[in-house]
Design a protein around this motif. Structure first.
Motif, PDB file in Angstrom:
ATOM      1  N   ALA A 290       0.799  -1.061   0.022  1.00  0.00           N
ATOM      2  CA  ALA A 290      -0.145   0.073   0.048  1.00  0.00           C
ATOM      3  C   ALA A 290       1.043   1.387   0.008  1.00  0.00           C
ATOM      4  O   ALA A 290       0.330   2.483  -0.383  1.00  0.00           O
ATOM      5  CB  ALA A 290      -0.861  -0.150   1.464  1.00  0.00           C
ATOM      6  N   ASN A 291       2.215   1.160   0.110  1.00  0.00           N
ATOM      7  CA  ASN A 291       3.091   2.266   0.326  1.00  0.00           C
ATOM      8  C   ASN A 291       3.411   3.100  -1.028  1.00  0.00           C
ATOM      9  O   ASN A 291       3.021   4.277  -1.292  1.00  0.00           O
ATOM     10  CB  ASN A 291       4.496   1.516   0.874  1.00  0.00           C
ATOM     11  N   THR A 292       3.354   2.254  -2.127  1.00  0.00           N
ATOM     12  CA  THR A 292       3.826   3.049  -3.439  1.00  0.00           C
ATOM     13  C   THR A 292       2.536   3.959  -3.953  1.00  0.00           C
ATOM     14  O   THR A 292       1.492   3.580  -3.629  1.00  0.00           O
ATOM     15  CB  THR A 292       4.216   1.976  -4.341  1.00  0.00           C
ATOM     16  N   THR A 293       2.915   5.272  -4.579  1.00  0.00           N
ATOM     17  CA  THR A 293       1.980   6.168  -5.118  1.00  0.00           C
ATOM     18  C   THR A 293       2.266   6.124  -6.340  1.00  0.00           C
ATOM     19  O   THR A 293       3.105   5.549  -7.275  1.00  0.00           O
ATOM     20  CB  THR A 293       2.620   7.474  -4.497  1.00  0.00           C
ATOM     21  N   PRO A 294       1.227   6.936  -7.112  1.00  0.00           N
ATOM     22  CA  PRO A 294       1.222   6.774  -8.634  1.00  0.00           C
ATOM     23  C   PRO A 294       2.392   7.695  -9.029  1.00  0.00           C
ATOM     24  O   PRO A 294       3.074   7.194 -10.065  1.00  0.00           O
ATOM     25  CB  PRO A 294      -0.018   7.874  -8.694  1.00  0.00           C
ATOM     26  N   GLY A 295       3.061   8.617  -8.285  1.00  0.00           N
ATOM     27  CA  GLY A 295       4.311   9.339  -8.688  1.00  0.00           C
ATOM     28  C   GLY A 295       5.422   8.375  -8.601  1.00  0.00           C
ATOM     29  O   GLY A 295       6.382   8.404  -9.488  1.00  0.00           O
ATOM     30  N   ASN A 296       5.486   7.564  -7.695  1.00  0.00           N
ATOM     31  CA  ASN A 296       6.641   6.461  -7.527  1.00  0.00           C
ATOM     32  C   ASN A 296       6.803   5.727  -8.971  1.00  0.00           C
ATOM     33  O   ASN A 296       7.660   5.632  -9.595  1.00  0.00           O
ATOM     34  CB  ASN A 296       6.349   5.498  -6.389  1.00  0.00           C
ATOM     35  N   LYS A 297       5.343   5.182  -9.348  1.00  0.00           N
ATOM     36  CA  LYS A 297       5.328   4.301 -10.582  1.00  0.00           C
ATOM     37  C   LYS A 297       5.650   5.182 -11.576  1.00  0.00           C
ATOM     38  O   LYS A 297       6.299   4.711 -12.540  1.00  0.00           O
ATOM     39  CB  LYS A 297       4.022   3.765 -10.455  1.00  0.00           C
ATOM     40  N   ALA A 298       5.230   6.292 -11.989  1.00  0.00           N
ATOM     41  CA  ALA A 298       5.493   7.313 -13.069  1.00  0.00           C
ATOM     42  C   ALA A 298       6.944   7.468 -13.052  1.00  0.00           C
ATOM     43  O   ALA A 298       7.471   7.909 -14.066  1.00  0.00           O
ATOM     44  CB  ALA A 298       4.779   8.601 -12.920  1.00  0.00           C
ATOM     45  N   GLY A 299       7.717   7.486 -11.816  1.00  0.00           N
ATOM     46  CA  GLY A 299       9.280   7.811 -11.835  1.00  0.00           C
ATOM     47  C   GLY A 299       9.674   6.474 -11.851  1.00  0.00           C
ATOM     48  O   GLY A 299      10.971   6.397 -12.000  1.00  0.00           O
ATOM     49  N   GLY A 300       9.269   5.347 -12.301  1.00  0.00           N
ATOM     50  CA  GLY A 300       9.798   4.150 -12.820  1.00  0.00           C
ATOM     51  C   GLY A 300       9.815   3.028 -11.575  1.00  0.00           C
ATOM     52  O   GLY A 300      10.328   2.073 -11.696  1.00  0.00           O
ATOM     53  N   LEU A 301       9.421   3.503 -10.436  1.00  0.00           N
ATOM     54  CA  LEU A 301       9.436   2.089  -9.381  1.00  0.00           C
ATOM     55  C   LEU A 301       8.252   1.500  -9.481  1.00  0.00           C
ATOM     56  O   LEU A 301       7.214   1.829  -9.271  1.00  0.00           O
ATOM     57  CB  LEU A 301       9.361   3.076  -8.058  1.00  0.00           C
ATOM     58  N   SER A 302       8.312   0.109  -9.777  1.00  0.00           N
ATOM     59  CA  SER A 302       7.224  -0.649 -10.216  1.00  0.00           C
ATOM     60  C   SER A 302       6.552  -1.238  -9.154  1.00  0.00           C
ATOM     61  O   SER A 302       5.352  -1.350  -8.949  1.00  0.00           O
ATOM     62  CB  SER A 302       7.627  -1.830 -10.787  1.00  0.00           C
ATOM     63  N   ASN A 303       7.166  -1.447  -7.953  1.00  0.00           N
ATOM     64  CA  ASN A 303       6.407  -1.826  -6.863  1.00  0.00           C
ATOM     65  C   ASN A 303       7.385  -1.633  -5.245  1.00  0.00           C
ATOM     66  O   ASN A 303       8.441  -0.975  -5.529  1.00  0.00           O
ATOM     67  CB  ASN A 303       6.268  -3.353  -6.758  1.00  0.00           C
TER      68      ASN A 303
END
Ligand code: CA
Length: 507
Positions: free
Chosen positions: A350-363
């Motif tokens: 539940a930690n990851t944010t939409p911004g994390n994912k847009a920044g390349g962090l998949s999970n």
């Protein structure tokens, strides 16, 4: 504008993905070092497969399995969160205990800063008057008084750096006898005694609230307690006058404090990241890890935190625990947090944010591997439970949620006097009670936010600067800011609210 050569960064020779380093990403057909052609456009910070990865195959970054391919990923494919299945979190039993304790580097001597030494031996980096509040009800009044004090009294006390209200939404309407209520209460107690406040405790209470002042500070007689419901406070102006008169006594004492040379071993630094991207684990966090190692070698105290961002690396941490007791304390804190999340029917994902994912962090697995590296390589010499005060030196794990405000608040309670915060997406976060040095993971962000970011770790991605050089620069900057050099946030006078961690029910 000259077009950049395509650049990718792999973290380990065992990895089968690398991230695209170029600003704004790379187009389909771009030819990567090693001869791979991109099969599609890949944004900056996002992963590309270096070999053919079959459906179900391991995807490795940081030499760790960060996921399993949800579909065939031939070499040159964009590897993102929709194409990865997440591995389960490692268990909390059968972990390696104190098996990977790094030999301490040579002691680092001769580094100092100009700090404010307190009677109890602690050292502040700032000289601030903090007004503790026992309940949110008083905040409007205290806030008004603080503005008046700032305008009318503070100019007469030039050695005092500022005044702030320790405002929060706790204190009443809460299940104050619930076992976990000890966390917000001790957090507030310990923040009030942060070294940056010079041992001057001033408290404003309403009168009828659940968090009575003697419950907040059971171990001593509370000096200078202002209670708004006292009969002597007839109306608003009387309340403001009482607070101002009480504050002035504290300002007089604080004004006698001056900076003096203190060894780097007196520094207590809290590390955090927020708004992370795939570069966090490549540039800013490994450099901060090097800076952390330097400060530990200089005898100082460094705390890293953020339970959900270390959970997937629990085995790395228990292996680095200086003693089996430290490893057990780590496991206890992270297990408690697993149970806390489970009560809310979520887990660390539940930690990851939409911004994390847009920044390349998949999970969260990938995010955690990049987050942990800011703890450097030193042995972990202690664990601080949420809201507790740290009572030892070296590298400590302060167990906190990853929420920027809650983590920062708990690090303040633990006694941190300086904060270093890395960001990839960009956040203007800072707290008022300690200087917050902000580090960008990418130069593009540092250029856009030229008057918010204190250090640009981006040159590490291009190879212009080594991790060691950047870490050395950060270490020096910590000493400078501890000595009084203002951060950008301090120059602008911007800060966020404290946020107490209350895992107990409200009523
Ligand atoms: Ca955070």
């Amino acid at each position: 504008m000259t077009r950049d050569q395509p650049r990718i960064i792999a973290m380990h020779s065992g990895d089968n993905v690398a991230i695209v380093a170029n600003d704004f990403g790379l187009p389909e057909g771009a030819s990567l070092p090693g001869g791979i052609r991109l099969r599609e456009r890949v944004p900056q910070g996002h992963k590309v497969s270096l070999v053919d990865i079959p459906k179900g195959g391991e995807v490795r970054r940081y030499n760790v399995v960060i996921g399993f391919a949800a579909l065939d990923l031939p070499a040159g494919s964009w590897v993102n969160e929709n194409r990865l299945d997440m591995p389960k979190a490692p268990g909390t039993t059968g972990l390696p205990i104190s098996t990977n304790i790094a030999a301490p580097g040579p002691a680092l001597t001769g580094h100092s800063f100009l700090g404010y030494r307190n009677a109890n031996g602690t050292v502040g980096t700032r000289n601030l008057l903090a007004i503790t509040t026992t309940v949110q009800c008083v905040s409007g009044i205290v806030d008004h008084a603080v503005r008046r004090i700032r305008a009318e009294l503070l100019p007469r006390y030039p050695n005092v750096g500022g005044i702030l209200s320790l405002e929060h939404i706790y204190g009443c309407g809460v299940a104050i006898d619930a076992p976990e209520a000890v966390i917000p209460i001790r957090t507030l107690r310990n923040i009030s005694q942060n070294p940056n406040f010079g041992g001057e405790i001033m408290t404003v209470s309403l009168g009828c609230e659940k968090l009575q002042p003697d419950r907040l500070f059971p171990e001593f007689e509370i000096p200078d307690l202002v209670r708004l419901q006292d009969d002597s406070n007839i109306g608003f102006e009387a309340m403001i006058r009482t607070i101002m008169e009480t504050a002035e006594k504290h300002l007089e004492r604080l004004n006698r404090r001056t900076r003096e040379p203190c060894p780097a071993s007196d520094l207590v630094v809290g590390l955090q990241c927020g708004g992370s991207d795939a570069f966090s684990g490549v540039t800013a966090n490994p450099s901060l890890g090097h800076a952390s190692d330097l400060l530990v070698r200089a005898g100082g105290t460094v705390m890293f935190s953020e339970n959900t961002e270390v959970r997937d690396g629990i085995d790395q941490l228990t292996a680095r625990a200086a003693t089996p007791e430290v490893a057990r304390a780590l496991i206890e804190q992270l297990s408690w947090y697993d149970a806390y999340l489970e009560r809310g029917q979520v887990d660390r994902a539940a930690n990851t944010t939409p911004g994390n994912k847009a920044g390349g962090l998949s999970n969260i697995v990938e995010k955690a591997m990049g987050s942990i590296v800011k703890s450097g390589t030193a042995p972990i010499s202690g664990v601080v439970a949420p809201g507790e005060r740290a009572d030892q030196k070296g590298l400590l794990f302060a167990a906190t949620p990853a929420s920027d405000f809650i983590c920062g608040t708990l690090q303040l309670a633990a006694g941190a006097t300086l904060h270093v915060f890395t960001t990839g997406r960009g956040t203007p976060y800072s707290l008022e009670a300690f200087p917050t040095i902000k580090v960008s993971t990418r130069s593009e962000l540092a250029r856009r936010w030229h008057d918010l970011i204190d250090i640009d770790a981006g040159p590490v991605a291009t190879g212009e600067t080594s991790i060691e050089e950047m870490g050395q620069r950060m270490f020096q900057h910590m000493l400078d800011v501890a000595s009084g050099t203002p951060t950008w946030a301090e120059r602008h006078g911007i800060h966020n609210s404290l946020a107490l961690f209350n895992p107990a029910p409200v009523t």
